[in-house]
Scaffold this active site. Structure first.
Site, short mmCIF file in Angstrom:
data_model
loop_
_atom_site.label_atom_id
_atom_site.label_comp_id
_atom_site.label_asym_id
_atom_site.label_seq_id
_atom_site.Cartn_x
_atom_site.Cartn_y
_atom_site.Cartn_z
N LYS A 30 0.56 -1.19 -0.30
CA LYS A 30 -0.25 0.60 0.14
C LYS A 30 0.80 1.14 0.46
O LYS A 30 0.55 2.29 -0.87
CB LYS A 30 -1.24 0.11 0.95
CG LYS A 30 -1.87 -1.10 1.60
CD LYS A 30 -2.52 -0.89 2.45
CE LYS A 30 -2.08 -0.86 3.86
NZ LYS A 30 -1.67 -2.50 3.76
N THR A 31 1.66 1.56 0.98
CA THR A 31 3.01 2.29 1.12
C THR A 31 3.10 2.75 -0.38
O THR A 31 3.61 3.68 -0.37
CB THR A 31 3.81 2.29 2.38
OG1 THR A 31 2.70 2.20 3.51
CG2 THR A 31 4.44 3.93 2.42
N ASP A 211 -1.67 8.10 4.28
CA ASP A 211 -0.82 6.27 4.06
C ASP A 211 -1.81 5.96 5.27
O ASP A 211 -2.26 7.40 6.15
CB ASP A 211 0.32 6.46 3.86
CG ASP A 211 1.08 4.55 4.04
OD1 ASP A 211 -0.23 3.59 4.15
OD2 ASP A 211 1.74 4.63 4.46
N GLU A 212 -1.95 4.87 5.69
CA GLU A 212 -2.45 4.43 6.93
C GLU A 212 -3.95 4.77 7.25
O GLU A 212 -4.20 5.42 8.58
CB GLU A 212 -1.50 4.70 8.41
CG GLU A 212 -0.34 4.38 8.13
CD GLU A 212 -0.22 2.51 8.11
OE1 GLU A 212 -1.34 2.19 9.18
OE2 GLU A 212 1.50 2.21 8.21
N GLN A 242 -5.53 -3.13 11.08
CA GLN A 242 -4.29 -2.23 11.36
C GLN A 242 -4.29 -0.84 12.53
O GLN A 242 -3.83 -0.13 12.51
CB GLN A 242 -3.16 -2.31 10.09
CG GLN A 242 -2.98 -3.35 10.05
CD GLN A 242 -0.97 -3.49 9.08
OE1 GLN A 242 -0.29 -3.00 10.09
NE2 GLN A 242 -1.81 -3.63 7.66
N ARG A 628 4.72 -7.64 10.86
CA ARG A 628 6.35 -6.93 10.89
C ARG A 628 7.92 -7.45 10.56
O ARG A 628 8.84 -6.98 10.04
CB ARG A 628 6.60 -5.75 12.02
CG ARG A 628 5.48 -5.14 12.07
CD ARG A 628 5.39 -4.20 11.35
NE ARG A 628 3.82 -4.17 11.25
CZ ARG A 628 3.93 -3.56 9.92
NH1 ARG A 628 4.69 -3.39 8.91
NH2 ARG A 628 2.13 -3.98 9.01
P1 ATP Z 1 2.03 -1.74 6.10
O1 ATP Z 1 0.39 -2.51 6.13
O2 ATP Z 1 2.78 -3.15 7.21
O3 ATP Z 1 1.73 -0.75 5.89
P2 ATP Z 1 2.32 -1.96 3.34
O4 ATP Z 1 1.09 -2.65 2.23
O5 ATP Z 1 2.43 -0.47 3.20
O6 ATP Z 1 2.45 -2.50 4.34
P3 ATP Z 1 4.59 -1.99 1.89
O7 ATP Z 1 4.96 -1.28 3.18
O8 ATP Z 1 4.46 -0.77 0.53
O9 ATP Z 1 3.34 -3.09 2.13
O10 ATP Z 1 5.55 -3.06 0.98
C1 ATP Z 1 5.71 -4.16 2.38
C2 ATP Z 1 6.93 -5.02 0.90
O11 ATP Z 1 6.55 -4.96 0.60
C3 ATP Z 1 7.87 -3.19 1.11
O12 ATP Z 1 8.83 -3.97 1.18
C4 ATP Z 1 8.09 -3.55 -0.40
O13 ATP Z 1 9.16 -3.32 -1.03
C5 ATP Z 1 7.49 -5.04 -0.97
N1 ATP Z 1 6.63 -4.12 -2.30
C6 ATP Z 1 5.54 -3.91 -2.51
N2 ATP Z 1 4.70 -4.04 -3.64
C7 ATP Z 1 5.36 -4.87 -4.66
C8 ATP Z 1 5.89 -5.54 -5.73
N3 ATP Z 1 5.07 -5.52 -6.98
N4 ATP Z 1 6.46 -6.38 -6.23
C9 ATP Z 1 7.96 -6.69 -5.69
N5 ATP Z 1 7.35 -6.10 -3.64
C10 ATP Z 1 7.00 -5.07 -3.70
MG MG Z 2 2.71 -0.06 5.03
#
Ligand code: ATP
Ligand code: MG
Length: 699
Positions: A30-31, A211-212, A242, A628
């Site tokens: 997402k981030t 975000d969040e 979350q 995490r």
């Molecule tokens: P959270 O809910 O904990 O905030 P998130 O959904 O924001 O998590 P991110 O932090 O954006 O997730 O991504 C998690 C991990 O997955 C990071 O290391 C990111 O680089 C990797 N990632 C995200 N999308 C891809 C993709 N399409 N291909 C490869 N790696 C990815």
């Molecule tokens: Mg995130």
């Protein structure tokens, strides 16, 4: 090069003309959607300064700015990447005058707020003041003012608190000060009541990304709605599983309202988790299973099952910390079986997470004993230290003379022979004439209530502040700022003050080092050499010392670069949100700690319902903790815990059973301990040998 985005991620990035919600589980990228969307918008030709990305912490903002910079280069620096609060400061600085707020308003921290509340409520008890603070903060987050709070009060207690709130608000406005909640509440008022201001901001905001999103409060949501206006060009990303700030007024209603308030909303779901191994993800999915769902979600990982999640049961907290240390050492040494760990052996690849701040103490002791470098995040921040708070009070008073709390701290720190009685008389005089303490100092009739000597010393102090203020306003660039700051410390004899008041010279020296770090960092910000962590003003602008001083209260960390240090992270679960580490250890996963159980828990049925929502929030916190971890996860609990002075039997958290792991508790294996010690020793020998070789090579 970074990996490409998957299809739904691309879909979210390319939807730029209207509202978009990305709703997905932890680690699904997402981030990453937000940073890539910033880059995409810039590539489409939207001016970077018309993009705002709102993050949950300053640290997250700094990280996002860094990632955006990697994607689009320097123009990313002009994007407004900051927290809701920092955006609020910016809006108030720009337009606060229409609300009667001077440009140089002060931002009060929690300690100021409690002391003002003690005064407003006529109590010297800190716990009582804190209760008022909580109640008032929750009301403000719901958009209620004192009168509204009183009108809806359910009990005498609430009515009294509402009246104290009224007095508190009067004081804040007299001090030209705002608290953290006002940084949301006042900008909202600004947008609601001043159509021209609102329109200007809507013009300015080409696209807003949040975000969040699950942790936004009702007032933050209203602020967002007004900022984006009818065109509704925004992207919110979040995960209802979350949401962990309900206790602070965040509300999941915001997620439910979004499709209703914005019928054109495009909903994107991400299902692939890129962060964790299958085993970790399975445990996470199992834990969150029992919670009711706003939107059904599934998450899968393509990393394969990986190393099984481990549970460790220690005899007591010290033993628990010791086993965590061992686990780190054996993972680093590669003696642990299975985990393909080649590149995950630096200290910074490890994190130990826990529910409450106080749990870090035992861990820190064990880490020190084992000489493991670590940092504690989410605990006492640099800006909470007494010496830094002293200096910040001075800076606040330079910026805003009406800031009475800052006045009182400065006039007594360092001591300058102005005593309590003098200050009390000054205070009475000021409130009689409804002026600030600073103004009172220069009032002609002050002499009628204070002896000439007292008036003289007060005026000398006032002149000193005026003089500093004048110089600070005209000081730009880091060198000039540093010179001014050092001269000021010398003038007020701050180093001497530290040595006079500290029990040991060693402690005083440590504080003085902090002070020097602080002025160095302030000076660098004046030269635009340091990223503005609060995101309040644009990066790399030279700023006057006075401008820099105003945003200090928003910051909680000196360095944005702390991520780069090679140290183990100790953190509360709340402060770990959004982050990831290859190896995560959850400590103190005991009933009573996680889920946390307040001591005074009663049994009434109303409380039962409360308990249920509380347990659900604690479960989400456990889910945040588990997710995490990227490669390995250890969940640790201890059989006996300290409760007050006593040791009591303790139970494993219900969440451990809910993880439904295949493997039962791993027992401590003395051979593992021996292996770890040997391996750590071998690493040390290797490091020393490398150093000696280097030295020999140089010679
Ligand atoms: P959270 O809910 O904990 O905030 P998130 O959904 O924001 O998590 P991110 O932090 O954006 O997730 O991504 C998690 C991990 O997955 C990071 O290391 C990111 O680089 C990797 N990632 C995200 N999308 C891809 C993709 N399409 N291909 C490869 N790696 C990815
Ligand atoms: Mg995130």
């Amino acid at each position: 090069m970074s990996a490409p985005l998957n299809l739904p991620q691309l879909e979210a990035v390319h939807h730029v003309q209207g509202p978009c919600l990305v709703l997905a589980g932890a680690g699904s990228g997402k981030t990453r959607v937000i940073t890539h969307k910033i880059a995409h918008l810039i590539q489409l030709g939207l001016a970077p300064e018309r993009i705002a990305a709102i993050t949950f912490t300053n640290k997250a903002a700094a990280e996002m700015r860094e990632r955006a910079k990697q994607l689009v280069g320097k123009s990313a620096q002009k994007v407004l990447i900051c927290t809701f609060h920092a955006l609020g400061v910016r809006m108030l600085r720009q337009n606060g005058e229409v609300l009667g707020l001077k440009k140089n308003f002060s931002i009060l921290d929690t300690d100021d707020v409690t002391s003002i509340l003690k005064d407003a409520g006529g109590s010297s008890d800190l716990a009582t003041a804190r209760k008022w603070q909580w109640a008032i903060s929750l009301w403000k987050n719901q958009g209620l003012n004192a009168a509204m709070a009183e009108a809806q009060a359910q009990s005498d207690n609430e009515r009294i608190t509402a009246r104290i709130m009224a007095r508190y608000e009067e004081r804040l406005s007299a001090y030209q000060s705002v608290d953290f909640d006002d940084l949301i509440g006042l900008p909202l008022k600004l947008l609601q009541q001043h159509a021209d201001v609102c329109e200007a901001w809507q013009q300015q905001m080409g696209h807003v990304l949040v975000d969040e999103y699950q942790d936004t409060s009702a007032t933050q949501y209203e602020m967002l709605k007004l900022l984006v206006g009818e065109r509704a060009r925004f992207t919110a990303v979040g995960d209802d599983d979350q949401s962990i700030y309900g206790w602070r007024g965040a509300t999941l209603d915001n997620l439910q309202k979004l499709p209703v308030d914005f019928p054109a909303l495009k909903l994107v779901k991400l299902e692939q988790n890129y962060r964790s191994t299958g085993a970790i993800l399975q445990a996470a999915n199992n834990v969150i299973g029992p919670n009711p769902k706003l939107f059904p979600k599934t998450l899968f990982s393509e990393w394969g099952p990986g190393e099984p999640v481990r549970v460790s049961d220690a005899d007591n907290e010290e033993h628990e910390a010791e086993r965590i240390v061992l686990r780190i050492q054996s993972l680093r040494a590669g003696t642990d079986t299975g985990v393909g760990l080649g590149q995950w052996r630096d200290w910074k690849h490890f994190a130990v997470l826990y529910r409450a701040n106080h749990q870090s103490r035992v861990l820190e002791q064990a880490f020190r004993k084992a000489a493991i470098p670590y940092k504690v995040s989410g605990g006492q921040s640099f800006f909470d230290r007494a010496e830094i708070r002293d200096l910040c009070a001075w800076l606040r008073l330079w910026v805003n003379n009406d800031d009475d709390p800052a006045f009182l701290r400065c006039v007594t720190t360092p001591k300058r022979g102005i005593g309590h009685t003098t200050l009390q008389k000054l205070g009475e005089f000021a409130s009689q004439y409804r002026i600030s303490l600073f103004e009172a100092v220069f009032s002609h009739s002050l002499i009628s209530v204070l002896p000439p000597r007292a008036v003289d010393s007060l005026q000398a102090f006032g002149n000193e502040i005026n003089d500093l203020q004048f110089r600070a306003r005209h000081t730009q660039g880091s060198e000039a700022a540093l010179a001014l700051l050092l001269q000021w410390l010398k003038d007020i004899q701050y180093e001497k003050h530290l040595y006079d008041n500290e029990d040991s010279d060693k402690l005083a020296a440590a504080r003085w080092t902090n002070v020097l770090d602080f002025v160095d960092w302030m000076a660098k910000r004046c030269g635009g050499e340091v990223d503005d962590a609060a995101g309040v003003s644009l990066v790399s602008e030279a700023k006057s010392l006075l401008e820099v001083a105003q945003t200090i209260a928003l910051l909680s960390a000196l360095s944005d670069r702390e991520n780069e240090q090679d140290v183990v992270t100790l953190s509360t679960l709340h402060a770990a949100k959004g982050l990831e580490w290859p190896h995560v250890m959850l400590a103190g996963v005991n009933e009573g700690l996680l889920p946390f159980k307040p001591e005074e828990d009663g049994v009434s049925s109303q409380q039962d319902a409360l308990n249920l929502t509380r347990i659900q929030e604690e479960r989400r916190l456990m889910y945040v903790g588990i997710t995490r971890a990227q490669r390995s996860l250890l969940v640790s609990w201890s059989k006996r815990r300290k409760k007050g002075r006593e040791m009591v039997n303790a139970m494993p958290s219900r969440f451990i059973a809910e993880m439904a792991l295949d493997v039962a508790t791993t027992k401590e294996d003395p051979r593992e301990k021996l292996r770890a010690l040997r391996a750590e020793f071998a690493l040390k020998v290797e490091a020393e040998k490398a150093l000696a070789d280097k030295a020999a090579h140089k010679a």
